[in-house]
Design an enzyme around this catalytic site. Sequence first.
Site, PDB file in Angstrom:
ATOM      1  N   ASN A  63       0.864  -1.177   0.000  1.00 41.99           N
ATOM      2  CA  ASN A  63       0.000   0.000   0.000  1.00 41.99           C
ATOM      3  C   ASN A  63       0.907   1.235   0.000  1.00 41.99           C
ATOM      4  OD1 ASN A  63      -1.724   2.086   0.586  1.00 41.99           O
ATOM      5  ND2 ASN A  63      -2.935   0.914   2.074  1.00 41.99           N
ATOM      6  N   VAL A  66       2.518   7.849  -2.976  1.00 41.30           N
ATOM      7  CA  VAL A  66       3.794   8.501  -3.323  1.00 41.30           C
ATOM      8  C   VAL A  66       3.884   9.935  -2.807  1.00 41.30           C
ATOM      9  CG1 VAL A  66       4.208   7.060  -5.376  1.00 41.30           C
ATOM     10  CG2 VAL A  66       3.047   9.270  -5.642  1.00 41.30           C
ATOM     11  N   ASN A  92       5.619   5.087 -12.229  1.00 42.27           N
ATOM     12  CA  ASN A  92       4.462   5.258 -13.117  1.00 42.27           C
ATOM     13  C   ASN A  92       3.286   6.006 -12.487  1.00 42.27           C
ATOM     14  OD1 ASN A  92       2.469   4.179 -15.338  1.00 42.27           O
ATOM     15  ND2 ASN A  92       1.635   3.420 -13.397  1.00 42.27           N
ATOM     16  N   SER A 145       5.707  11.604 -20.685  1.00 38.47           N
ATOM     17  CA  SER A 145       4.562  11.774 -21.593  1.00 38.47           C
ATOM     18  C   SER A 145       5.051  12.621 -22.754  1.00 38.47           C
ATOM     19  CB  SER A 145       3.436  12.517 -20.862  1.00 38.47           C
ATOM     20  OG  SER A 145       2.529  13.089 -21.789  1.00 38.47           O
ATOM     21  N   TYR A 158       0.325  19.422 -15.651  1.00 40.20           N
ATOM     22  CA  TYR A 158       0.756  18.074 -16.033  1.00 40.20           C
ATOM     23  C   TYR A 158       1.987  18.151 -16.941  1.00 40.20           C
ATOM     24  CZ  TYR A 158       0.256  13.314 -17.994  1.00 40.20           C
ATOM     25  OH  TYR A 158       0.472  12.021 -18.408  1.00 40.20           O
ATOM     26  N   ALA A 159       1.923  19.024 -17.959  1.00 39.66           N
ATOM     27  CA  ALA A 159       3.049  19.150 -18.898  1.00 39.66           C
ATOM     28  C   ALA A 159       4.294  19.651 -18.170  1.00 39.66           C
ATOM     29  CB  ALA A 159       2.672  20.098 -20.037  1.00 39.66           C
ATOM     30  N   LYS A 162       5.757  16.739 -16.105  1.00 37.96           N
ATOM     31  CA  LYS A 162       6.382  15.702 -16.933  1.00 37.96           C
ATOM     32  C   LYS A 162       7.691  16.219 -17.563  1.00 37.96           C
ATOM     33  CE  LYS A 162       3.379  12.293 -16.442  1.00 37.96           C
ATOM     34  NZ  LYS A 162       3.727  11.035 -15.772  1.00 37.96           N
ATOM     35  N   ILE A 191      -2.570   6.574 -25.115  1.00 36.28           N
ATOM     36  CA  ILE A 191      -2.735   5.125 -25.047  1.00 36.28           C
ATOM     37  C   ILE A 191      -4.119   4.818 -24.474  1.00 36.28           C
ATOM     38  CG2 ILE A 191      -1.783   2.964 -24.116  1.00 36.28           C
ATOM     39  CD1 ILE A 191       0.281   4.477 -25.833  1.00 36.28           C
TER      40      ILE A 191
END
Length: 254
Positions: A63, A66, A92, A145, A158-159, A162, A191
């Site tokens: 469990n 992160v 990931n 990504s 997000y960008a 990453k 994906i």
Amino acid sequence: MEKENPFDLSGKVALITGASSGLGKHFAKTLSSNGAKTILAARRVEKMEKLQSELKNDSFIVNLDVTSKESVNSLKGEIENTIGQLDIVINNAGISDPVRFKDISEDSWLSILETNLNGAFRIAKMATDIMLKNKDGGSIINIASILAERVGLNLASYASAKAALVQLTKSMALELARSNIRVNALAPGYILTEINQDFFDTEEGQGYISKIPMKRLGLESELDGALLLLASDASSFMTGSVITVDGGHVINPL
Ligand code: NDP
């Protein structure tokens, strides 16, 4: 002794964060069916129990959150005291919160960076500590990504996370090369997974697909080649690389 099949992972232990769904779940299956023992780590333990029953090789469930230093420390203790070995890490776990830049709240911004960048850092640092101590080297694969390289609407946080993860990958690779700890990134395009299928079926989703030169989404299995390459001894001279698997999306003409 050199293995006959350089992609063979038997005898290796692989940690996969975010193994409870989507790509992480698929990565765990791929690594397991190629011989690795797996450590499945995420918050939804019941989902990983189901996955565990489908895996070919031994696996452990942890469990893990992160975003929590304590949780990552407790994973470290489990690996050191119970499992004893760590050869491969698939960093990931990740989230997104699509929103126009003008509407991003500070909380949303911080939470994306906390999971996608700081969480990946925590796992990479924990794994590095173990690998340096064990002196057996290792392979750390950060799941980036195509948004690390190009930008898209509603994904500034997000960008940004990453893109930073790719720089972390290269910085770690540089410093850890002498210890035979290889650090590479896998940058998937769009994906198809269980949670995004409905979106890609909408008119808006179809609009996204029309911009991919191959005019379709990738399948989880189409990441296997790059994943196994980076995870295995087949990439023994690769570090600091970013492998893009995107149907040509980032070379879309401007
Ligand atoms: P999913 O939402 O299906 O999976 C995300 C996983 O991350 C879940 O297993 C979730 O587990 C885990 N996770 C989220 N937050 C935490 C946390 N705080 N601690 C531990 N685990 C966490 O998404 P995908 O499979 O699509 O994405 C996986 C990775 O691939 C992400 O890094 C994503 O950015 C990247 N990616 C995905 C693409 C795609 O097209 N699908 C394209 C490019 C990159 P739980 O909730 O149980 O903790």
